[in-house]
Design an enzyme around this catalytic site. Structure first.
Site, short mmCIF file in Angstrom:
data_model
loop_
_atom_site.label_atom_id
_atom_site.label_comp_id
_atom_site.label_asym_id
_atom_site.label_seq_id
_atom_site.Cartn_x
_atom_site.Cartn_y
_atom_site.Cartn_z
N LYS A 78 -9.71 2.33 -2.13
CA LYS A 78 -9.87 1.70 -0.82
C LYS A 78 -11.24 2.01 -0.23
CE LYS A 78 -7.31 1.31 3.57
NZ LYS A 78 -6.13 1.86 4.30
N CYS A 119 -5.32 -3.11 2.73
CA CYS A 119 -5.05 -3.01 4.16
C CYS A 119 -6.29 -3.17 5.05
CB CYS A 119 -4.32 -1.69 4.45
SG CYS A 119 -3.35 -1.71 5.99
N GLU A 135 0.85 -1.19 0.00
CA GLU A 135 0.00 0.00 0.00
C GLU A 135 0.89 1.25 0.00
OE1 GLU A 135 -3.58 1.80 2.84
OE2 GLU A 135 -2.07 0.46 3.71
#
Length: 259
Positions: A109, A143, A43
């Site tokens: 995300k 994540c 990331e």
């Protein structure tokens, strides 16, 4: 569906230094001794996990996108990882799926890390991404998404491989090492998590713990604390065998998620 050769980069990220990170990753990748189908980066691989988006965000035709395109072309493979993108006056933690021919897909995300105030800087995505590569259906995520099994649920057998790119701190590494096998077993898929190592600009330590888990929960690859470029193969027949032997996905609840 062929076997898929994967290269993971578990790297130290130089804080908010795009040029140095791209140079370092290029150097590390140059040491690969085999060809590969897919290179996975962490990331925010070009900056580290920072909220300094106004300074570091790039447009979709920026330096890092050009580097990804050149790297994918050089190694004749897909390159993926997330970076800070400025798009229509908003900032996104955006994963890029860059193909060797220069075409790409994007995933923003979905779950922004409120504990780190990510939601105050970035705009959350609303759409999952499923891409196909050499017959594999692949779902990339970023994540904090790992903590949300409903978002990642393999409804309707939509994917064979779940990817998580991360800057996941060592202080919560037990959660990382628990949740990745859980996602693999419950979704009957391979799961690959690629994390960074070292301290970031906030003196938060990252132990890496990058891993690949097969559909039965077995470890294919695992590395802690050290920089590592590693290539391994995931096996199509093993995936199909696991799903034939225990057809759990056929009994799963079907649902639609409103976002």
């Amino acid at each position: 569906m062929d076997n898929l050769k994967i290269t993971t980069y578990q790297g130290y990220l130089f804080w908010e230094n795009v040029d140095k990170n791209l140079q370092n990753i290029s150097l590390r990748l140059s040491g690969m001794r085999t060809n590969t189908d897919l290179i996975i980066l962490p990331e925010m691989f070009n900056t580290g996990f920072t909220m300094n988006a106004e300074k570091l965000a790039e447009p979709m035709n920026g330096k890092t996108m050009q580097w990804m395109q050149a790297t994918a072309k050089k190694y004749e493979c897909v390159v993926t990882g997330s970076l800070i993108i400025a798009d229509e006056d908003k900032f996104y933690n955006r994963l890029i799926w860059m193909r060797a021919d220069g075409t790409y897909e994007c995933y923003d995300k979905r779950h922004l890390f409120a504990l780190g105030k990510e939601h105050q800087t970035y705009t959350a995505g609303t759409k999952k991404l499923i891409v196909e590569h050499k017959g594999w259906k692949i779902c990339p995520a970023i994540c904090y998404d790992l903590r949300f099994p409903v978002w990642l649920r393999n409804v309707g057998d939509t994917y064979d491989l779940l990817l998580i790119v991360a800057n996941w701190p060592e202080r919560r590494s037990l959660h990382w090492r628990t949740l990745i096998p859980a996602r693999a077993v419950e979704n009957q898929s391979y799961v690959i998590g690629v994390n960074r190592v070292g301290h970031d600009g906030n003196e938060v330590y990252h132990s890496g713990d990058s891993t690949c888990i097969d559909p039965n929960g077995n470890v294919v690859y695992y590395k802690r604390d050290e920089e590592d470029v590693y290539t391994f193969t995931i096996n199509a027949e093993e995936l199909e065998k696991a799903r034939r032997a225990m057809p759990f996905l056929k009994d799963a609840d079907s649902f639609h998620l409103d976002v």
